[in-house]
Design an enzyme around this catalytic site. Sequence first.
Site, PDB file in Angstrom:
ATOM      1  N   ASP A  18      -9.196   5.667  -0.438  1.00  0.00           N
ATOM      2  CA  ASP A  18      -8.133   6.258  -1.380  1.00  0.00           C
ATOM      3  C   ASP A  18      -8.815   7.096  -2.692  1.00  0.00           C
ATOM      4  O   ASP A  18     -10.270   6.950  -2.681  1.00  0.00           O
ATOM      5  CB  ASP A  18      -7.257   5.047  -1.741  1.00  0.00           C
ATOM      6  CG  ASP A  18      -7.776   4.131  -2.790  1.00  0.00           C
ATOM      7  OD1 ASP A  18      -8.976   4.002  -2.984  1.00  0.00           O
ATOM      8  OD2 ASP A  18      -6.844   3.559  -3.441  1.00  0.00           O
TER       9      ASP A  18
ATOM     10  N   TYR B 186      -6.026   5.865   5.298  1.00  0.00           N
ATOM     11  CA  TYR B 186      -6.311   4.878   4.527  1.00  0.00           C
ATOM     12  C   TYR B 186      -5.400   3.536   4.503  1.00  0.00           C
ATOM     13  O   TYR B 186      -5.951   2.533   4.453  1.00  0.00           O
ATOM     14  CB  TYR B 186      -5.791   5.485   2.891  1.00  0.00           C
ATOM     15  CG  TYR B 186      -5.692   4.253   1.853  1.00  0.00           C
ATOM     16  CD1 TYR B 186      -7.157   3.781   1.390  1.00  0.00           C
ATOM     17  CD2 TYR B 186      -4.534   3.939   1.406  1.00  0.00           C
ATOM     18  CE1 TYR B 186      -6.839   2.586   0.497  1.00  0.00           C
ATOM     19  CE2 TYR B 186      -4.527   2.751   0.502  1.00  0.00           C
ATOM     20  CZ  TYR B 186      -5.447   2.315  -0.032  1.00  0.00           C
ATOM     21  OH  TYR B 186      -5.537   1.227  -0.941  1.00  0.00           O
TER      22      TYR B 186
ATOM     23  N   GLU C 295       0.891  -1.112   0.115  1.00  0.00           N
ATOM     24  CA  GLU C 295      -0.065   0.032   0.062  1.00  0.00           C
ATOM     25  C   GLU C 295       0.767   1.191   0.149  1.00  0.00           C
ATOM     26  O   GLU C 295       0.666   2.220  -0.547  1.00  0.00           O
ATOM     27  CB  GLU C 295      -0.945  -0.165   1.352  1.00  0.00           C
ATOM     28  CG  GLU C 295      -2.079  -1.102   1.265  1.00  0.00           C
ATOM     29  CD  GLU C 295      -2.976  -0.788  -0.080  1.00  0.00           C
ATOM     30  OE1 GLU C 295      -2.985   0.336  -0.721  1.00  0.00           O
ATOM     31  OE2 GLU C 295      -3.767  -1.985  -0.358  1.00  0.00           O
TER      32      GLU C 295
END
Length: 343
Positions: free
Chosen positions: A139, A121, A38
């Site tokens: 996101d 996020y 991520e």
Amino acid sequence: MEKNDWPRMLLAWFDANRRELPWRETKPRDPYHVWISEIMLQQTRTEAVKPYFNAWMERFPTIRDVAEAEEETVLHAWQGLGYYSRARNIRRAAEEITEKYGGVMPRDPAAIRALPGIGDYTAGAVASIAFGEKTPAVDGNVLRVYARLYAVRDDILKSAGRKRITALAEETIPVDRPGDFNEALMDLGAEVCIPKHPRCADCPLRDGCEAARQGIQSELPVRTKKKPQQELFAACGIVEQEGRFLLHRRPSQGMLANMWEFPMALDAKEEESRCALEALLSGRTGALRWTLTHVFTHRIWHMRAYDMEGAAAPSGEDWRWFSREELRQIPLAGPHARLAAFV
């Protein structure tokens, strides 16, 4: 389609169409893999991230390996991904996880969120995907999907728009498969509900999409226009002595902190940047050897690399000579890696 049926339909689509990605291979999902992927995916295309992720996991198989590595080693592994503060924060977070949690990522979303470099996020993604916590991961893809699905006309880059969509995500995330749901939204946004020209004919949610019903899907989401990027000329000096090249270490704070670069001078005018380079090295610019335009988020560098004549190395520990072999081992500042490959 009933409005509250769409999460079930999205998950059915995801089960049939999920992307095969290296960070999705472990069962159960490894929180370390989710975290690193991520962070890498921020500002970077998925296809570009895949080889970096695989190389990273080979170099740092565990969180403890990152915590114990030197910063230069971590930065070198990150080289090419840009936004190097991300790599520094990963190392700082790995140290904290090792000290506080024995090298194991904490499960609690608030504890994850408190780690260096992790925002709402990423905390939501790790908590939901790796631990099954019922928490959204909002996101850009998710903002776009919800803005179209519910015809949200608020600016998604402003607080009110983001809060409204986050509230919708919290209401609709299913308790039984929160991680799959978040990844399904990511995949839908990346593959189908794309910017500008969404592929509505391929969308499993098209019958319940309010933007599609109103014919405004290409107008959403609403986003604040970005400021124009600052354009600068970057004059770089190639100074070679006995097969070694002169490089400079950037300051410890700010853009590309602590990374190595060829001698460089920046200016809005090309001639001024070249003159500033000559003053920096007390020499003259010779033949133009190499050019590159490198685009950062907020600025553009028009790079020009010159052979230097009569140049002298400035004094100070931030100036050093490196062989070609050493150039492949040190963390180079963004586009300077491309120049190192050229010389």
